[in-house]
Design an enzyme around this catalytic site. Structure first.
Site, PDB file in Angstrom:
ATOM      1  CG  ASN A 206      12.224  -2.848  23.654  1.00 40.57           C
ATOM      2  OD1 ASN A 206      11.120  -3.280  23.975  1.00 40.57           O
ATOM      3  ND2 ASN A 206      13.091  -3.563  22.918  1.00 40.57           N
ATOM      4  CG  LEU A 306      10.506  -9.009   9.988  1.00 40.04           C
ATOM      5  CD1 LEU A 306       9.381 -10.037  10.050  1.00 40.04           C
ATOM      6  CD2 LEU A 306       9.991  -7.628  10.379  1.00 40.04           C
TER       7      LEU A 306
END
Length: 397
Positions: A206, A306
């Site tokens: 990305n 996360l």
């Protein structure tokens, strides 16, 4: 309370900013005296610095007007901080090797004060292996601090790391030396993208540059935190005082984070843009183009780093996520906050021009259960300090 600051100015186009730096330091109550190298005088005249500092500019190693002709010893004892801005590649090399062939390098050997360097040079000079070796030598010396460089347009027309930090940023660095509100905090931070290989040539990734995460790491270390930075593939210099772990894939990042958390961590801040998926299989050779059909690539989910940290039952750190969105930013961020059991989430609109990915500026809104805080567009360096202040406040609450 102001410091006695000795400003060393070396040869480089950024020397014109140093006069403004003197003015800003004096506004903060510091007493500033200036030493110029011969190269610096090719860009700015000594009279300029004498006017803004209120003191004669020192240029000579053996100054007959100084007491006993030993100006370097007087200055070395007087200074509470030596700040070299701009710090050229040449001065960094000479300091790294302990040379003392002019007034500035000699007093750097004679002083017991901290020495801060604000690098300023062409991006190719900064990236040169010899400069990086000198940088490592200076970073390993506890007397030295490296402030910068910034990244962006350069006077020569190049773009990249090597710009001297702006005067206001350097003033903030000086102020932070006396203010270490994060001393004792252990922070693990992720930054940048991950890469998921399709074959030896191609990969899925990305647009994340890692700049926001690196800015947070730098600010946290400057404020006294013990920082471990797990970085995806980015071309950014390691912030001074930060322990960096380089990774490539999401699985690599998961492993590095788990290892970093083993010794106990107060805060986990996940700025990295981790790839959600990876190929089920990786071709051992380059996938060839087939004019009759396109290849079908089967994907599988990557680990949710996360969420796994936020779900810890023991030794769970205060967990902060980031949400880079292109629409319905607030709604998606608040959903992610709840779904992943986070303490805070920082949301930004990466479709907005001039902020977010590959920009030096950002604008965000931070959410937590029962509250939010918005930060309008500002430099990522400034925003990093703002976010850490908020994280500190919320973690204590």
């Amino acid at each position: 309370m102001g410091r006695r600051i000795l400003l060393g100015v070396t040869g480089g186009i950024a020397a014109y900013k140093s006069a403004d730096l003197v003015r800003r330091l004096k506004q903060q109550g510091h007493e500033v005296r200036v030493v110029m190298t011969e190269g610096a005088k090719a860009f700015v005249q000594p009279l300029t610095f004498q006017a803004v500092s209120g003191h004669p500019v020192r240029q000579s190693l053996l100054d007959p007007e100084a007491e006993a002709g030993m100006g370097h010893i007087e200055l070395a004892k007087w200074a509470e901080l030596v700040l070299v801005a701009p710090a050229s590649a040449d001065i960094m090399a000479r300091l790294a090797h302990g040379l003392a062939d002019d007034l500035l390098t000699t007093l750097c050997l004679a002083t017991e004060a901290p020495i801060a360097l604000a690098p300023a040079m062409n991006q190719a000079m900064w990236a040169n292996a010899r400069t990086q070796k000198n940088l490592q030598a200076l970073e390993s010396d506890p007397q030295f601090r490296i402030w910068g460089p910034a990244e962006g347009d350069q006077a020569c027309g190049d773009v990249g790391p090597g710009r001297m930090l702006e005067p206001d940023q350097l003033v903030q660095q000086v102020a932070a030396m006396d203010d270490q509100p994060l001393k004792g905090i252990r922070l693990v931070l992720t930054a940048g993208p991950t890469r998921e290989s399709l074959d030896p040539v191609r990969y899925i990734t990305n647009h994340s540059s890692g700049r926001m995460g690196f800015a947070i790491a730098e600010s946290a270390a400057r404020q006294g935190a013990d920082v471990t930075l797990v970085a995806g593939p980015v071309s950014l210099p390691t912030p001074n005082g930060v322990q960096r772990v380089d990774v490539e894939t999401a699985e690599d990042m998961q492993k590095a984070v788990d290892e970093a958390l083993t010794n106990g961590t107060d805060w986990f801040v996940a700025t990295a843009a981790v790839a959600d998926y990876r190929p089920v299989t990786r071709s051992e050779s380059k996938i060839k183009k087939n004019k009759d059909s396109a290849p079908v690539i089967e994907l599988q989910q990557n680990p949710d780093i996360l969420a796994s940290v936020a779900a810890r039952k023991q030794n769970r750190p205060f967990t902060v996520g980031f949400a880079a969105e292109t629409n319905n930013v607030s709604d998606y961020a608040k959903d992610k906050l709840k779904r992943k059991n986070l303490d805070m989430i920082v949301a930004n609109d990466v479709s907005a021009p001039d902020i977010g990915f590959n920009s030096d500026r950002n604008a965000v809104e931070v959410f937590w259960e029962g509250g939010s805080q918005k930060y309008d567009a500002r430099s990522k360096t400034e925003l990093a300090t703002d976010l850490l202040t908020l994280i500190h406040k919320r973690s204590r609450a």
